[in-house]
Scaffold this motif. Structure first.
Motif, PDB file in Angstrom:
ATOM      1  N   ASP A 143      50.471  -6.731  54.940  1.00  0.00           N
ATOM      2  CA  ASP A 143      49.010  -5.282  55.285  1.00  0.00           C
ATOM      3  C   ASP A 143      50.137  -5.094  56.980  1.00  0.00           C
ATOM      4  O   ASP A 143      49.143  -3.828  57.327  1.00  0.00           O
ATOM      5  CB  ASP A 143      47.813  -6.623  55.423  1.00  0.00           C
ATOM      6  CG  ASP A 143      47.854  -6.922  54.019  1.00  0.00           C
ATOM      7  OD1 ASP A 143      48.095  -6.243  53.314  1.00  0.00           O
ATOM      8  OD2 ASP A 143      47.272  -7.734  54.492  1.00  0.00           O
ATOM      9  N   ILE A 144      50.814  -5.218  57.899  1.00  0.00           N
ATOM     10  CA  ILE A 144      51.363  -5.033  59.108  1.00  0.00           C
ATOM     11  C   ILE A 144      52.831  -4.042  58.359  1.00  0.00           C
ATOM     12  O   ILE A 144      53.283  -3.561  59.365  1.00  0.00           O
ATOM     13  CB  ILE A 144      51.030  -5.879  60.074  1.00  0.00           C
ATOM     14  CG1 ILE A 144      52.415  -7.548  59.420  1.00  0.00           C
ATOM     15  CG2 ILE A 144      49.618  -6.556  60.438  1.00  0.00           C
ATOM     16  CD1 ILE A 144      53.094  -7.278  61.098  1.00  0.00           C
ATOM     17  N   SER A 145      52.842  -3.339  57.661  1.00  0.00           N
ATOM     18  CA  SER A 145      54.361  -3.307  57.292  1.00  0.00           C
ATOM     19  C   SER A 145      54.271  -2.133  57.708  1.00  0.00           C
ATOM     20  O   SER A 145      55.644  -1.192  58.516  1.00  0.00           O
ATOM     21  CB  SER A 145      54.395  -2.741  55.570  1.00  0.00           C
ATOM     22  OG  SER A 145      53.011  -2.028  55.141  1.00  0.00           O
ATOM     23  N   LEU A 146      53.357  -1.085  58.641  1.00  0.00           N
ATOM     24  CA  LEU A 146      53.865   0.739  58.617  1.00  0.00           C
ATOM     25  C   LEU A 146      54.037   0.349  59.965  1.00  0.00           C
ATOM     26  O   LEU A 146      54.414   0.890  61.073  1.00  0.00           O
ATOM     27  CB  LEU A 146      52.113   1.311  58.293  1.00  0.00           C
ATOM     28  CG  LEU A 146      51.816   1.590  57.396  1.00  0.00           C
ATOM     29  CD1 LEU A 146      50.462   2.155  57.500  1.00  0.00           C
ATOM     30  CD2 LEU A 146      52.576   2.534  56.819  1.00  0.00           C
ATOM     31  N   PHE A 147      53.764  -0.834  60.792  1.00  0.00           N
ATOM     32  CA  PHE A 147      53.726  -1.337  62.167  1.00  0.00           C
ATOM     33  C   PHE A 147      54.455  -2.379  62.503  1.00  0.00           C
ATOM     34  O   PHE A 147      54.345  -2.654  63.630  1.00  0.00           O
ATOM     35  CB  PHE A 147      52.621  -1.342  63.204  1.00  0.00           C
ATOM     36  CG  PHE A 147      51.427  -2.375  62.868  1.00  0.00           C
ATOM     37  CD1 PHE A 147      51.100  -3.069  62.933  1.00  0.00           C
ATOM     38  CD2 PHE A 147      50.250  -1.536  62.103  1.00  0.00           C
ATOM     39  CE1 PHE A 147      50.041  -3.487  63.115  1.00  0.00           C
ATOM     40  CE2 PHE A 147      49.605  -2.401  61.278  1.00  0.00           C
ATOM     41  CZ  PHE A 147      48.639  -3.289  62.244  1.00  0.00           C
ATOM     42  N   GLU A 148      55.348  -3.301  61.623  1.00  0.00           N
ATOM     43  CA  GLU A 148      55.631  -4.905  61.867  1.00  0.00           C
ATOM     44  C   GLU A 148      56.829  -3.973  63.022  1.00  0.00           C
ATOM     45  O   GLU A 148      56.548  -5.240  63.619  1.00  0.00           O
ATOM     46  CB  GLU A 148      55.786  -5.189  59.822  1.00  0.00           C
ATOM     47  CG  GLU A 148      56.537  -6.496  60.181  1.00  0.00           C
ATOM     48  CD  GLU A 148      56.479  -6.795  59.543  1.00  0.00           C
ATOM     49  OE1 GLU A 148      57.635  -8.272  59.470  1.00  0.00           O
ATOM     50  OE2 GLU A 148      57.035  -6.541  58.786  1.00  0.00           O
ATOM     51  N   ASP A 149      57.671  -3.364  62.569  1.00  0.00           N
ATOM     52  CA  ASP A 149      58.575  -3.158  64.052  1.00  0.00           C
ATOM     53  C   ASP A 149      58.449  -3.316  65.440  1.00  0.00           C
ATOM     54  O   ASP A 149      59.283  -3.170  66.336  1.00  0.00           O
ATOM     55  CB  ASP A 149      59.541  -1.984  63.043  1.00  0.00           C
ATOM     56  CG  ASP A 149      58.741  -0.629  63.352  1.00  0.00           C
ATOM     57  OD1 ASP A 149      57.612  -0.720  63.428  1.00  0.00           O
ATOM     58  OD2 ASP A 149      59.074   0.242  64.468  1.00  0.00           O
ATOM     59  N   LYS A 150      57.006  -2.741  65.319  1.00  0.00           N
ATOM     60  CA  LYS A 150      56.379  -2.991  67.297  1.00  0.00           C
ATOM     61  C   LYS A 150      56.232  -4.502  67.521  1.00  0.00           C
ATOM     62  O   LYS A 150      56.114  -4.618  68.490  1.00  0.00           O
ATOM     63  CB  LYS A 150      55.588  -2.047  67.372  1.00  0.00           C
ATOM     64  CG  LYS A 150      55.807  -0.367  66.745  1.00  0.00           C
ATOM     65  CD  LYS A 150      56.318  -0.088  67.145  1.00  0.00           C
ATOM     66  CE  LYS A 150      56.461   1.463  66.475  1.00  0.00           C
ATOM     67  NZ  LYS A 150      57.029   1.812  65.541  1.00  0.00           N
ATOM     68  N   VAL A 151      55.955  -5.491  66.403  1.00  0.00           N
ATOM     69  CA  VAL A 151      55.278  -7.011  66.599  1.00  0.00           C
ATOM     70  C   VAL A 151      56.551  -7.700  67.216  1.00  0.00           C
ATOM     71  O   VAL A 151      56.873  -7.795  66.196  1.00  0.00           O
ATOM     72  CB  VAL A 151      54.677  -6.922  65.986  1.00  0.00           C
ATOM     73  CG1 VAL A 151      54.343  -8.435  65.791  1.00  0.00           C
ATOM     74  CG2 VAL A 151      53.484  -6.070  65.473  1.00  0.00           C
ATOM     75  N   ASP A 152      56.047  -7.979  68.034  1.00  0.00           N
ATOM     76  CA  ASP A 152      57.313  -9.036  68.844  1.00  0.00           C
ATOM     77  C   ASP A 152      57.398 -10.499  68.382  1.00  0.00           C
ATOM     78  O   ASP A 152      57.702 -11.318  67.777  1.00  0.00           O
ATOM     79  CB  ASP A 152      57.512  -9.238  70.671  1.00  0.00           C
ATOM     80  CG  ASP A 152      57.744  -7.649  70.864  1.00  0.00           C
ATOM     81  OD1 ASP A 152      58.651  -7.652  70.793  1.00  0.00           O
ATOM     82  OD2 ASP A 152      57.092  -7.602  71.318  1.00  0.00           O
ATOM     83  N   TYR A 153      56.045 -10.830  67.931  1.00  0.00           N
ATOM     84  CA  TYR A 153      55.493 -12.436  67.475  1.00  0.00           C
ATOM     85  C   TYR A 153      54.541 -11.977  66.743  1.00  0.00           C
ATOM     86  O   TYR A 153      53.287 -11.428  66.876  1.00  0.00           O
ATOM     87  CB  TYR A 153      55.207 -13.263  68.641  1.00  0.00           C
ATOM     88  CG  TYR A 153      55.336 -14.621  67.872  1.00  0.00           C
ATOM     89  CD1 TYR A 153      54.978 -15.470  67.355  1.00  0.00           C
ATOM     90  CD2 TYR A 153      56.592 -15.665  68.525  1.00  0.00           C
ATOM     91  CE1 TYR A 153      54.835 -16.410  67.044  1.00  0.00           C
ATOM     92  CE2 TYR A 153      56.770 -16.802  68.661  1.00  0.00           C
ATOM     93  CZ  TYR A 153      55.880 -17.478  67.525  1.00  0.00           C
ATOM     94  OH  TYR A 153      55.366 -18.674  67.626  1.00  0.00           O
ATOM     95  N   PHE A 154      54.131 -12.167  65.390  1.00  0.00           N
ATOM     96  CA  PHE A 154      53.781 -12.596  63.984  1.00  0.00           C
ATOM     97  C   PHE A 154      52.913 -14.057  64.293  1.00  0.00           C
ATOM     98  O   PHE A 154      54.065 -14.956  63.542  1.00  0.00           O
ATOM     99  CB  PHE A 154      53.310 -12.082  63.411  1.00  0.00           C
ATOM    100  CG  PHE A 154      51.997 -11.635  62.377  1.00  0.00           C
ATOM    101  CD1 PHE A 154      51.611 -10.977  61.980  1.00  0.00           C
ATOM    102  CD2 PHE A 154      52.249 -13.149  61.442  1.00  0.00           C
ATOM    103  CE1 PHE A 154      50.307 -11.044  61.009  1.00  0.00           C
ATOM    104  CE2 PHE A 154      50.792 -13.049  60.443  1.00  0.00           C
ATOM    105  CZ  PHE A 154      49.924 -11.730  60.114  1.00  0.00           C
ATOM    106  N   LEU A 155      52.403 -14.091  64.445  1.00  0.00           N
ATOM    107  CA  LEU A 155      51.542 -15.789  64.144  1.00  0.00           C
ATOM    108  C   LEU A 155      50.018 -15.944  63.206  1.00  0.00           C
ATOM    109  O   LEU A 155      49.215 -15.540  63.778  1.00  0.00           O
ATOM    110  CB  LEU A 155      51.362 -16.698  64.725  1.00  0.00           C
ATOM    111  CG  LEU A 155      50.994 -18.210  65.270  1.00  0.00           C
ATOM    112  CD1 LEU A 155      52.302 -18.696  64.453  1.00  0.00           C
ATOM    113  CD2 LEU A 155      50.916 -18.571  66.719  1.00  0.00           C
TER     114      LEU A 155
END
Length: 236
Positions: A143-155
């Motif tokens: 669900d964050i595919s549109l901005f996943e490249d901006k996220v340094d850590y997903f938990l």
């Protein structure tokens, strides 16, 4: 906010939403489970679907608050108890169940702009989300595919083992970033988000999109993510 080095966001209601669904999904469990039955040709009875829905509600933290998280397999093994479903099809059944809700996914219009501004100004970005009851991390991260490249850590709470207001998730991300918790700002839309930030010693930002009077003891309150740019005095 001059001391902030990293921003951690809640997900649902903060960066994205599942349009048409309230925070509590329990009233839609039967319909989602019927979809599972139809798509996997399980030929379930209404009684089986109703029993499964009531079982899933037992794990819903909006009905029965908890900080300890359960794995999707643990929850849905109980939910599917009595179904004639092969072990190797359980993951498919879980996926179909949550696709019922994910089809209504929206990303708030300002989310990507704010993410871009934060990255351009050198901020670390984390996401800490309590998954909907029983949802696997690999599904919610779609669900964050549109901005996943901006996220340094997903938990997710599944990977963390705890749900907010427990501070563990914030601590894990903070340690990964190599910054002190007092240099972290946490943005969320619920009281548990503010409590988690305070429990960890982070700066708390409540996003109040609905315009109702809310006061959870947060350090800052905003109505739109764009206001973060002003709080941090960023160059857009």
């Amino acid at each position: 906010m001059d001391n902030v080095e990293a921003i951690i966001f809640d997900l649902g209601g903060t960066l994205i939403d599942y349009e048409g669904f309230p925070h509590y999904w329990g009233d839609y469990y039967q319909e989602a489970l019927r979809t599972v039955s139809d798509k996997l040709f399980l030929d379930l009875t209404e009684e089986q679907i109703n029993v499964a829905a009531e079982t899933l509600k037992k794990y819903n933290p909006r009905l029965y608050p908890r900080e300890i998280e359960y794995t999707p397999r643990f929850i849905f093994t109980d939910v599917f108890n009595g179904w004639r479903i092969a072990e190797n099809r359980i993951d498919a059944a879980i996926r179909v169940f949550f696709e019922f809700f994910q089809q209504n996914l929206i990303v708030y219009p300002e989310t990507e702009k704010v993410m871009n501004a934060l990255k351009a100004n050198g901020y670390k970005i984390g996401i800490l989300t309590d998954v909907p009851t029983g949802m696997p991390t690999e599904l919610i991260i779609q669900d964050i595919s549109l901005f996943e490249d901006k996220v340094d850590y997903f938990l997710s709470s599944v990977d963390c083992g705890f749900r907010k207001p427990n501070k563990k998730g914030i601590e894990i991300i903070t340690q990964s970033f190599g910054v002190r918790t007092q240099n972290i700002a946490f943005v969320g839309n619920e009281i548990k988000d503010i409590e988690a930030a305070k429990n960890a010693g982070a700066i708390s930002i409540l996003i109040n999109r609905v315009g109702e009077v809310k006061n959870y003891g947060e350090d800052f309150q905003i109505s739109n993510l764009i206001e973060i740019i002003g709080l941090l005095r960023l160059n857009e």
